[in-house]
Design a protein around this motif. Structure first.
Motif, short mmCIF file in Angstrom:
data_model
loop_
_atom_site.label_atom_id
_atom_site.label_comp_id
_atom_site.label_asym_id
_atom_site.label_seq_id
_atom_site.Cartn_x
_atom_site.Cartn_y
_atom_site.Cartn_z
N ASP A 45 74.06 68.11 97.73
CA ASP A 45 73.54 69.34 96.58
C ASP A 45 72.81 68.56 95.71
OD1 ASP A 45 72.94 71.44 95.11
OD2 ASP A 45 75.28 71.73 94.70
N PRO A 46 71.59 67.90 95.63
CA PRO A 46 70.95 67.19 94.84
C PRO A 46 70.32 68.01 93.65
CG PRO A 46 69.44 67.33 96.74
CD PRO A 46 70.80 67.75 97.09
N THR A 47 70.61 69.20 93.97
CA THR A 47 69.75 70.29 92.79
C THR A 47 71.02 70.60 91.73
OG1 THR A 47 69.88 72.03 94.14
CG2 THR A 47 67.98 70.77 94.10
N ALA A 48 72.44 70.07 92.20
CA ALA A 48 73.55 70.53 91.29
C ALA A 48 73.41 70.29 89.89
CB ALA A 48 74.96 69.71 92.00
N PRO A 49 73.54 71.24 88.80
CA PRO A 49 73.27 71.04 87.57
C PRO A 49 74.23 70.06 86.86
CG PRO A 49 74.55 72.88 87.90
CD PRO A 49 74.09 72.52 89.29
N ASP A 50 73.51 69.29 85.73
CA ASP A 50 74.25 68.32 85.20
C ASP A 50 75.48 68.87 84.57
OD1 ASP A 50 72.32 66.41 85.96
OD2 ASP A 50 71.49 66.62 84.06
N GLN A 51 75.61 70.23 84.03
CA GLN A 51 76.57 70.91 83.69
C GLN A 51 77.23 71.84 84.77
OE1 GLN A 51 77.84 70.89 80.30
NE2 GLN A 51 79.63 71.74 81.03
N ALA A 52 78.41 71.45 85.22
CA ALA A 52 78.86 72.31 86.25
C ALA A 52 79.20 73.78 85.99
CB ALA A 52 80.26 71.57 86.68
N ILE A 53 79.00 74.38 87.19
CA ILE A 53 79.29 75.89 87.00
C ILE A 53 80.34 76.22 87.98
CG2 ILE A 53 76.88 76.62 86.41
CD1 ILE A 53 76.38 77.44 89.00
N PRO A 54 81.03 77.39 87.90
CA PRO A 54 82.16 77.78 88.68
C PRO A 54 81.62 78.16 89.92
CG PRO A 54 82.28 78.84 86.49
CD PRO A 54 81.06 77.97 86.43
N ILE A 55 82.39 77.73 90.94
CA ILE A 55 81.88 77.96 92.28
C ILE A 55 81.68 79.17 92.78
CG2 ILE A 55 84.03 77.98 93.53
CD1 ILE A 55 81.20 75.60 94.50
N GLU A 56 82.43 80.10 92.44
CA GLU A 56 82.11 81.53 92.73
C GLU A 56 80.86 81.96 92.26
OE1 GLU A 56 83.77 83.18 94.78
OE2 GLU A 56 85.52 81.74 94.99
N GLU A 57 80.49 81.65 90.97
CA GLU A 57 79.36 81.95 90.45
C GLU A 57 77.98 81.39 91.28
OE1 GLU A 57 76.78 80.83 86.28
OE2 GLU A 57 78.76 81.07 86.14
N ALA A 58 78.20 80.09 91.63
CA ALA A 58 77.39 79.56 92.33
C ALA A 58 76.91 80.17 93.77
CB ALA A 58 77.50 77.81 92.74
N TYR A 59 78.12 80.51 94.32
CA TYR A 59 78.11 81.19 95.59
C TYR A 59 77.16 82.56 95.62
CZ TYR A 59 81.50 78.13 97.93
OH TYR A 59 82.17 77.12 98.23
N ARG A 60 77.01 83.13 94.60
CA ARG A 60 76.32 84.44 94.44
C ARG A 60 74.61 83.87 94.12
NH1 ARG A 60 80.67 85.72 90.96
NH2 ARG A 60 79.83 85.09 88.88
N ALA A 103 79.46 71.01 91.17
CA ALA A 103 79.07 69.90 90.17
C ALA A 103 78.25 68.70 90.72
CB ALA A 103 80.61 69.23 89.86
N SER A 104 77.55 67.93 89.95
CA SER A 104 76.85 66.81 90.23
C SER A 104 77.67 66.01 90.60
CB SER A 104 75.87 66.81 89.22
OG SER A 104 75.18 65.25 89.43
N SER A 105 77.31 64.96 91.76
CA SER A 105 78.32 64.04 92.24
C SER A 105 77.77 62.62 91.79
CB SER A 105 78.44 64.20 93.79
OG SER A 105 77.38 63.99 94.35
N HIS A 106 76.73 62.43 91.05
CA HIS A 106 76.04 61.24 90.72
C HIS A 106 77.16 60.24 90.10
CE1 HIS A 106 72.80 58.44 90.32
NE2 HIS A 106 73.10 58.23 88.81
N ASP A 107 77.59 60.81 88.94
CA ASP A 107 78.54 59.65 88.31
C ASP A 107 79.73 59.22 89.32
OD1 ASP A 107 77.13 59.37 85.94
OD2 ASP A 107 78.32 60.96 84.85
N ALA A 108 80.07 60.15 90.00
CA ALA A 108 81.21 60.24 90.98
C ALA A 108 80.87 58.98 91.96
CB ALA A 108 81.68 61.12 91.88
N HIS A 109 79.64 58.68 92.43
CA HIS A 109 79.03 57.91 93.05
C HIS A 109 78.84 56.73 92.50
CE1 HIS A 109 78.51 60.15 96.75
NE2 HIS A 109 78.16 61.21 96.05
N ARG A 110 78.50 56.47 91.23
CA ARG A 110 78.49 55.58 90.42
C ARG A 110 79.98 54.64 90.14
NH1 ARG A 110 77.41 54.53 85.20
NH2 ARG A 110 77.82 56.80 84.26
#
Length: 325
Positions: A45-60, A103-110
């Motif tokens: 999900d490379p387009t995941a926003p830097d500021q995470a959003i609730p998953i239920e909102e994302a599913y909409r 959520a963006s996973s970039h920092d987790a990969h770092r």
């Protein structure tokens, strides 16, 4: 044996695949073989926003909904979530399962990269475990550095707490993402041993059979490998990625004709036409019998609007290599 796992820590199948790989490695055929497991980054999900959003909102979001339907044809996103949760429970990941955030996973990969760089493969594996537990079981926002710092401490990687506040690992992770693309990694997880790859969270028996094939790999100089990766990215229509992988070679081997040819293609296909022209003009001086360089120069000059000079080089390229006509 080195086992690479190219995976995204926000991919449920990556966590399931981790458990299945562990079962395969614990089996009688692999118990005493010894293995180094190395995690490599992938982004589902490379387009995941830097500021995470609730998953239920994302599913909409219609785009997210469409992407999820492609991942599980014939099932609605809700049905697929139930299915994956059951599989996760069967793998011992618990009944309370499911991400709470997009959520963006970039920092987790770092953090994973830094754990191996400053620690070991074993430490990196523990960080991967704790990151995915935080995301899928604890419901944490792993794009929040405060949460990631807690994960680092729980994993025994206290040094990661300070490193996360720097840009450490950023360049390396971005480059590894390009290398994964160049190597044809398209699925999370993908297990790679040597030159062989196994896509998806396969059953432990399938993973054990795959590992039994050994880790034979054709060794080649790092510079040659990087050149081939850059060529691969050009073939995958990613000229900017190719140029990014090529940069160290341009810095250290600027006189190499192959490096310059590939760089010229990267500049041309990324519409950096002036750079392509300058490189190609010098290239045909240094290698006047290079018909392909003349062809590229002619096409570059055409796009720059210089038809008269373009025609000259295109005619010469055709005369040297009639197939270019």
């Amino acid at each position: 044996m080195r086992i690479e796992i190219w995976a995204d820590v926000v991919c449920a199948w990556a966590y399931i695949g981790k458990r299945r790989l562990e079962k395969a490695l614990a089996g009688p055929a692999r118990a005493d073989a010894g293995a180094e497991v190395v995690w490599r980054p992938f982004r589902i999900d490379p387009t995941a926003p830097d500021q995470a959003i609730p998953i239920e909102e994302a599913y909409r979001d219609p785009l997210v909904d469409a992407a999820l339907r492609q991942c599980a044809p014939g099932l609605s996103p809700a049905e697929n979530r139930v299915r994956v949760s059951r599989i996760a429970a069967d793998e011992g990941l618990g009944l309370e399962w499911g991400a709470a955030w997009r959520a963006s996973s970039h920092d987790a990969h770092r953090l994973l990269h830094l754990a191996r760089e400053h620690g070991s493969a074993a430490l990196q594996n523990e960080v991967a475990e704790q990151v995915m537990k935080a995301h899928f079981i604890d419901g944490d926002d792993i794009s929040d550095r405060r949460r990631l710092k807690m994960v680092a401490i729980r994993s025994g990687f206290a040094e990661g707490e300070e490193l996360l506040d720097t840009d450490a690992g950023d360049r390396e992770v971005r480059e590894l993402l390009l290398i994964g693309k160049a190597r044809g990694i398209t699925t999370s997880p993908t297990i790679v041993v040597g030159d062989r790859a196994l896509a998806g969270a396969q059953p432990p028996e399938a993973i054990a059979d795959f590992l039994a094939g050994g880790d034979s790999k054709r060794e080649m100089p790092e510079e040659v490998q990087r050149l081939r990766w850059a060529e691969s990215l050009l073939g995958r229509h990613d000229p900017l990625g190719a140029l990014a992988l090529l940069k160290p070679l341009l810095d250290d081997h600027a006189d190499d004709l192959n490096v310059r040819r590939i760089a010229a293609r990267g500049y041309f296909h990324s519409a950096q036409l002036t750079r392509a022209r300058d490189l190609l003009e010098q290239l045909i001086i240094d290698a006047p019998d290079d018909s392909y360089a003349r062809l590229m120069l002619g096409r570059t000059l055409q796009r720059l609007g210089n038809e008269s000079q373009a025609s000259l080089h295109l005619k010469m390229a055709t005369a040297m290599t009639p197939e270019f006509a």
